[in-house]
Design a protein around this motif. Structure first.
Motif, PDB file in Angstrom:
ATOM      1  N   LEU A  96       9.002  15.552  99.121  1.00 25.20           N
ATOM      2  CA  LEU A  96       9.885  16.574  99.696  1.00 25.20           C
ATOM      3  C   LEU A  96       9.122  17.634 100.469  1.00 25.20           C
ATOM      4  N   THR A  97       7.973  18.026  99.964  1.00 27.84           N
ATOM      5  CA  THR A  97       7.216  19.082 100.636  1.00 27.84           C
ATOM      6  C   THR A  97       6.586  18.611 101.934  1.00 27.84           C
ATOM      7  N   LYS A  98       6.602  17.324 102.193  1.00 28.18           N
ATOM      8  CA  LYS A  98       6.004  16.764 103.406  1.00 28.18           C
ATOM      9  C   LYS A  98       7.048  16.297 104.422  1.00 28.18           C
ATOM     10  N   LEU A  99       8.317  16.405 104.076  1.00 29.20           N
ATOM     11  CA  LEU A  99       9.393  16.008 104.980  1.00 29.20           C
ATOM     12  C   LEU A  99       9.844  17.243 105.749  1.00 29.20           C
ATOM     13  N   ASP A 100       9.551  17.256 107.040  1.00 30.34           N
ATOM     14  CA  ASP A 100       9.763  18.433 107.874  1.00 30.34           C
ATOM     15  C   ASP A 100      11.026  18.285 108.716  1.00 30.34           C
ATOM     16  N   PHE A 101      12.163  18.118 108.032  1.00 32.50           N
ATOM     17  CA  PHE A 101      13.446  18.024 108.713  1.00 32.50           C
ATOM     18  C   PHE A 101      14.536  18.398 107.713  1.00 32.50           C
ATOM     19  N   PRO A 102      15.713  18.785 108.191  1.00 30.77           N
ATOM     20  CA  PRO A 102      16.806  19.140 107.283  1.00 30.77           C
ATOM     21  C   PRO A 102      17.270  17.914 106.497  1.00 30.77           C
ATOM     22  N   LEU A 103      17.484  18.118 105.210  1.00 35.40           N
ATOM     23  CA  LEU A 103      17.956  17.040 104.353  1.00 35.40           C
ATOM     24  C   LEU A 103      18.714  17.617 103.168  1.00 35.40           C
ATOM     25  N   VAL A 104      19.472  16.778 102.531  1.00 32.43           N
ATOM     26  CA  VAL A 104      20.192  17.117 101.307  1.00 32.43           C
ATOM     27  C   VAL A 104      19.543  16.292 100.201  1.00 32.43           C
ATOM     28  N   THR A 105      19.428  16.873  99.005  1.00 34.30           N
ATOM     29  CA  THR A 105      18.864  16.110  97.889  1.00 34.30           C
ATOM     30  C   THR A 105      19.945  15.778  96.869  1.00 34.30           C
ATOM     31  N   ASP A 106      19.691  14.718  96.146  1.00 35.01           N
ATOM     32  CA  ASP A 106      20.563  14.281  95.057  1.00 35.01           C
ATOM     33  C   ASP A 106      19.689  13.526  94.076  1.00 35.01           C
ATOM     34  N   TYR A 107      20.277  13.151  92.962  1.00 34.42           N
ATOM     35  CA  TYR A 107      19.557  12.321  92.002  1.00 34.42           C
ATOM     36  C   TYR A 107      20.510  11.329  91.365  1.00 34.42           C
ATOM     37  N   ILE A 108      19.924  10.257  90.932  1.00 30.78           N
ATOM     38  CA  ILE A 108      20.655   9.255  90.171  1.00 30.78           C
ATOM     39  C   ILE A 108      19.747   8.850  89.015  1.00 30.78           C
ATOM     40  N   HIS A 109      20.344   8.696  87.866  1.00 26.24           N
ATOM     41  CA  HIS A 109      19.555   8.297  86.696  1.00 26.24           C
ATOM     42  C   HIS A 109      20.056   6.933  86.231  1.00 26.24           C
ATOM     43  N   ALA A 110      19.269   5.941  86.540  1.00 26.22           N
ATOM     44  CA  ALA A 110      19.529   4.576  86.119  1.00 26.22           C
ATOM     45  C   ALA A 110      18.201   4.009  85.648  1.00 26.22           C
ATOM     46  N   THR A 111      18.190   3.361  84.507  1.00 30.12           N
ATOM     47  CA  THR A 111      16.917   2.884  83.976  1.00 30.12           C
ATOM     48  C   THR A 111      17.067   1.526  83.309  1.00 30.12           C
ATOM     49  N   ARG A 112      15.994   0.771  83.362  1.00 30.09           N
ATOM     50  CA  ARG A 112      15.917  -0.493  82.632  1.00 30.09           C
ATOM     51  C   ARG A 112      14.895  -0.402  81.510  1.00 30.09           C
ATOM     52  N   TYR A 113      14.120   0.663  81.504  1.00 25.11           N
ATOM     53  CA  TYR A 113      13.019   0.761  80.557  1.00 25.11           C
ATOM     54  C   TYR A 113      13.319   1.690  79.388  1.00 25.11           C
ATOM     55  N   GLY A 114      13.837   2.875  79.659  1.00 22.72           N
ATOM     56  CA  GLY A 114      14.173   3.809  78.591  1.00 22.72           C
ATOM     57  C   GLY A 114      13.004   4.109  77.669  1.00 22.72           C
ATOM     58  N   GLY A 115      11.787   4.137  78.195  1.00 23.20           N
ATOM     59  CA  GLY A 115      10.599   4.414  77.387  1.00 23.20           C
ATOM     60  C   GLY A 115       9.916   3.175  76.854  1.00 23.20           C
ATOM     61  N   ALA A 116      10.536   2.013  76.992  1.00 26.05           N
ATOM     62  CA  ALA A 116       9.923   0.765  76.525  1.00 26.05           C
ATOM     63  C   ALA A 116       8.911   0.269  77.555  1.00 26.05           C
ATOM     64  N   LEU A 117       8.099  -0.691  77.146  1.00 27.46           N
ATOM     65  CA  LEU A 117       7.096  -1.244  78.051  1.00 27.46           C
ATOM     66  C   LEU A 117       7.624  -2.400  78.887  1.00 27.46           C
ATOM     67  N   THR A 118       8.796  -2.915  78.544  1.00 28.44           N
ATOM     68  CA  THR A 118       9.413  -3.977  79.330  1.00 28.44           C
ATOM     69  C   THR A 118      10.848  -3.607  79.643  1.00 28.44           C
ATOM     70  N   GLY A 119      11.343  -4.100  80.774  1.00 29.16           N
ATOM     71  CA  GLY A 119      12.692  -3.768  81.206  1.00 29.16           C
ATOM     72  C   GLY A 119      13.752  -4.559  80.469  1.00 29.16           C
ATOM     73  N   GLY A 120      14.902  -3.926  80.297  1.00 32.03           N
ATOM     74  CA  GLY A 120      16.062  -4.568  79.688  1.00 32.03           C
ATOM     75  C   GLY A 120      17.225  -4.488  80.650  1.00 32.03           C
ATOM     76  N   GLY A 121      18.433  -4.325  80.101  1.00 31.48           N
ATOM     77  CA  GLY A 121      19.615  -4.175  80.930  1.00 31.48           C
ATOM     78  C   GLY A 121      19.638  -2.810  81.596  1.00 31.48           C
TER      79      GLY A 121
END
Length: 183
Positions: A62-87
């Motif tokens: 973000l600090t290197k993008l020199d143009f107007p933008l909107v930010t958002d986030y999405i939280h989707a995970t397959r790991y949840g702290g595990a070492l291998t991915g699940g659903g």
């Protein structure tokens, strides 16, 4: 997930193989920012952080993008702290309507491709005009998905990696550089 202590996490880091130094990561982030800028600077993009792993690459970019933008986030995970991915677990977001907009998805790692593919499909279903995918790290491995990131900073071997947003059993996302547990 097997619980470990902070002391055990630091011991893992101390003994780990450094795959990419902090300086190499910073060069990769700048290259990614240049590519994102040349591709979407004039498109009023929504830059989306894929939590939790994408937090560090997202913040650095973000600090290197020199143009107007909107930010958002999405939280989707397959790991949840595990070492291998699940659903895939959908936890939160998006919060900004992407209909007719350019969306830049920023994540930590492209591993199996399942999460990235699901996120792209999700934004397509919400009628985003264009979806650009950017990951700090691409793991060298075979995949069952056909999707590939549009922008990738670094490659790593097919090992469990951590640092720069990627965790080791919940710890070490803040490690400078990218590491793999000692073989």
């Amino acid at each position: 997930m097997q619980e470990i202590t902070a002391g055990e996490a630091w011991s893992v880091l101390r003994d780990a193989d450094c795959l990419h130094s902090d300086e190499a990561v910073e060069r990769a982030i700048q290259s990614m920012a240049d590519q994102i800028s040349s591709r979407v600077a004039d498109r009023n993009p929504i830059c989306v952080c894929v939590l939790n792993g994408g937090t560090v690459p997202f913040g650095k970019l973000l600090t290197k993008l020199d143009f107007p933008l909107v930010t958002d986030y999405i939280h989707a995970t397959r790991y949840g702290g595990a070492l291998t991915g699940g659903g895939l677990s959908w936890i939160a977001g998006p919060h900004v309507d992407p209909k007719g907009r350019t969306v830049v998805l920023i994540d930590d790692i492209f591993d199996e491709g399942t999460t990235l593919e699901a996120l792209v499909e999700h934004y397509k279903s919400m009628q985003a005009r264009e979806i650009v995918t950017a990951v700090l790290v691409t793991k060298d491995r075979e995949r069952e998905t056909s999707i590939r990131p549009d922008i990738s900073g670094l490659n790593v071997p097919n090992r469990y990696v951590f640092g720069c947003g990627m965790d080791y059993k919940g710890y070490l996302r803040n490690a400078p550089g990218i590491y793999a547990e000692k073989k």
